[in-house]
Design a protein around this motif. Structure first.
Motif, short mmCIF file in Angstrom:
data_model
loop_
_atom_site.label_atom_id
_atom_site.label_comp_id
_atom_site.label_asym_id
_atom_site.label_seq_id
_atom_site.Cartn_x
_atom_site.Cartn_y
_atom_site.Cartn_z
N CYS A 49 0.87 -1.16 0.00
CA CYS A 49 0.00 0.00 0.00
C CYS A 49 0.92 1.22 0.00
O CYS A 49 2.13 1.08 0.18
CB CYS A 49 -0.93 -0.02 1.22
N PRO A 50 0.37 2.41 -0.20
CA PRO A 50 1.25 3.58 -0.19
C PRO A 50 2.04 3.67 1.12
O PRO A 50 1.53 3.37 2.19
CB PRO A 50 0.28 4.76 -0.32
N ASN A 51 3.29 4.06 1.00
CA ASN A 51 4.14 4.27 2.16
C ASN A 51 4.39 2.99 2.94
O ASN A 51 4.37 2.98 4.18
CB ASN A 51 3.54 5.37 3.05
N SER A 52 4.61 1.88 2.24
CA SER A 52 4.92 0.59 2.87
C SER A 52 6.43 0.35 2.81
O SER A 52 7.07 0.68 1.82
CB SER A 52 4.24 -0.56 2.13
N TRP A 53 6.93 -0.30 3.85
CA TRP A 53 8.37 -0.51 3.95
C TRP A 53 8.71 -1.93 4.38
O TRP A 53 8.01 -2.54 5.16
CB TRP A 53 8.97 0.47 4.97
N ALA A 54 9.80 -2.40 3.86
CA ALA A 54 10.46 -3.60 4.35
C ALA A 54 11.79 -3.11 4.93
O ALA A 54 12.20 -1.97 4.68
CB ALA A 54 10.71 -4.59 3.21
N TYR A 55 12.44 -3.94 5.72
CA TYR A 55 13.70 -3.52 6.34
C TYR A 55 14.74 -4.62 6.17
O TYR A 55 14.43 -5.80 6.25
CB TYR A 55 13.49 -3.24 7.84
N VAL A 56 15.95 -4.18 5.95
CA VAL A 56 17.10 -5.09 5.93
C VAL A 56 17.95 -4.72 7.13
O VAL A 56 18.35 -3.57 7.30
CB VAL A 56 17.91 -4.95 4.62
N ILE A 57 18.17 -5.71 7.98
CA ILE A 57 18.92 -5.51 9.21
C ILE A 57 20.17 -6.37 9.10
O ILE A 57 20.09 -7.58 8.91
CB ILE A 57 18.07 -5.96 10.43
N ASP A 58 21.35 -5.74 9.20
CA ASP A 58 22.56 -6.55 9.11
C ASP A 58 23.52 -6.22 10.25
O ASP A 58 23.56 -5.10 10.75
CB ASP A 58 23.23 -6.41 7.73
N HIS A 59 24.25 -7.23 10.64
CA HIS A 59 25.22 -7.14 11.72
C HIS A 59 26.58 -6.92 11.09
O HIS A 59 27.05 -7.74 10.30
CB HIS A 59 25.19 -8.43 12.55
N GLU A 60 27.22 -5.83 11.44
CA GLU A 60 28.45 -5.45 10.74
C GLU A 60 29.63 -6.39 11.00
O GLU A 60 30.52 -6.50 10.17
CB GLU A 60 28.83 -4.01 11.05
N ARG A 61 29.65 -7.10 12.12
CA ARG A 61 30.79 -7.98 12.40
C ARG A 61 30.58 -9.42 11.94
O ARG A 61 31.50 -10.07 11.50
CB ARG A 61 31.11 -7.96 13.89
N THR A 62 29.35 -9.91 12.05
CA THR A 62 29.11 -11.33 11.77
C THR A 62 28.59 -11.61 10.37
O THR A 62 28.47 -12.76 9.99
CB THR A 62 28.10 -11.93 12.77
N GLN A 63 28.24 -10.56 9.65
CA GLN A 63 27.68 -10.70 8.31
C GLN A 63 26.28 -11.31 8.31
O GLN A 63 25.78 -11.70 7.27
CB GLN A 63 28.60 -11.55 7.41
N VAL A 64 25.65 -11.42 9.48
CA VAL A 64 24.27 -11.89 9.56
C VAL A 64 23.37 -10.80 8.98
O VAL A 64 23.52 -9.63 9.29
CB VAL A 64 23.86 -12.20 11.02
N LYS A 65 22.44 -11.22 8.14
CA LYS A 65 21.52 -10.27 7.51
C LYS A 65 20.11 -10.82 7.63
O LYS A 65 19.87 -11.99 7.33
CB LYS A 65 21.89 -10.04 6.04
N ILE A 66 19.18 -9.96 8.05
CA ILE A 66 17.78 -10.35 8.21
C ILE A 66 16.93 -9.39 7.38
O ILE A 66 17.16 -8.18 7.42
CB ILE A 66 17.35 -10.24 9.70
N ALA A 67 15.97 -9.92 6.65
CA ALA A 67 15.04 -9.07 5.91
C ALA A 67 13.67 -9.23 6.55
O ALA A 67 13.25 -10.33 6.89
CB ALA A 67 15.00 -9.48 4.45
N PHE A 68 12.97 -8.12 6.72
CA PHE A 68 11.66 -8.12 7.35
C PHE A 68 10.69 -7.31 6.48
O PHE A 68 11.03 -6.21 6.04
CB PHE A 68 11.74 -7.49 8.75
N SER A 69 9.53 -7.86 6.24
CA SER A 69 8.49 -7.07 5.60
C SER A 69 7.17 -7.41 6.26
O SER A 69 6.98 -8.51 6.73
CB SER A 69 8.46 -7.34 4.09
N GLY A 70 6.28 -6.45 6.31
CA GLY A 70 4.97 -6.70 6.90
C GLY A 70 4.14 -7.55 5.96
O GLY A 70 4.13 -8.76 6.02
N ASP A 71 3.45 -6.92 5.05
CA ASP A 71 2.67 -7.59 4.01
C ASP A 71 3.23 -7.11 2.67
O ASP A 71 3.60 -5.96 2.54
CB ASP A 71 1.20 -7.19 4.09
N THR A 72 3.25 -7.97 1.71
CA THR A 72 3.62 -7.56 0.36
C THR A 72 2.71 -8.25 -0.63
O THR A 72 2.05 -9.22 -0.33
CB THR A 72 5.09 -7.90 0.02
N ARG A 73 2.72 -7.74 -1.83
CA ARG A 73 1.91 -8.35 -2.89
C ARG A 73 2.76 -9.29 -3.71
O ARG A 73 3.90 -9.17 -3.93
CB ARG A 73 1.32 -7.28 -3.79
#
Length: 125
Positions: free
Chosen positions: A101-125
């Protein structure tokens, strides 16, 4: 316990979009944080970062006008912005536009030392 995590470890809240099922619980969580941290009448020493769609701060302002909810004393609102990254200790958070919907966001969260990366989104089409 959940209260321990909220009191001692919670630093940031991400909101994907402004549908009620994705944000209406946040004021209750914010109020719980304030009470658990014992900051009834003063500015919290460690502010919670709240990242979300433009306009969410206006919702919290309206809530503040109706209740004793001075959120700006202890919450730092940061509008989701694809051109910036928010750092929280070793974690970096980047907002990415989502298709929902308008103004919807997903987020990419990454840890700078371990290279762990997580992606989060609420709802998407």
């Amino acid at each position: 316990t959940a209260d321990h995590i909220i009191k001692e470890r919670l630093q940031c809240i991400l909101i994907s979009h402004l549908h009620a099922d994705h944000h209406l619980g946040v004021p209750g969580i914010l109020e719980r944080i304030r009470r658990l941290r014992g900051e009834e009448d003063s500015t919290c020493k460690e502010r919670i970062t709240l990242i979300g769609p433009i306009g969410y701060d206006a919702f919290l302002d309206e809530l503040e006008s109706c209740m004793n909810f001075e959120w700006r004393k202890w919450v730092l609102f940061s509008p989701a912005d694809p051109d910036s990254t928010s750092a929280h200790g070793p974690w970096n958070i980047k907002a990415v536009p989502a298709v929902h919907c308008p103004n919807s966001w997903a987020y990419v969260i990454d840890h700078e030392r371990t290279q762990v990366k997580i992606a989060f989104s609420g709802d998407t089409r």
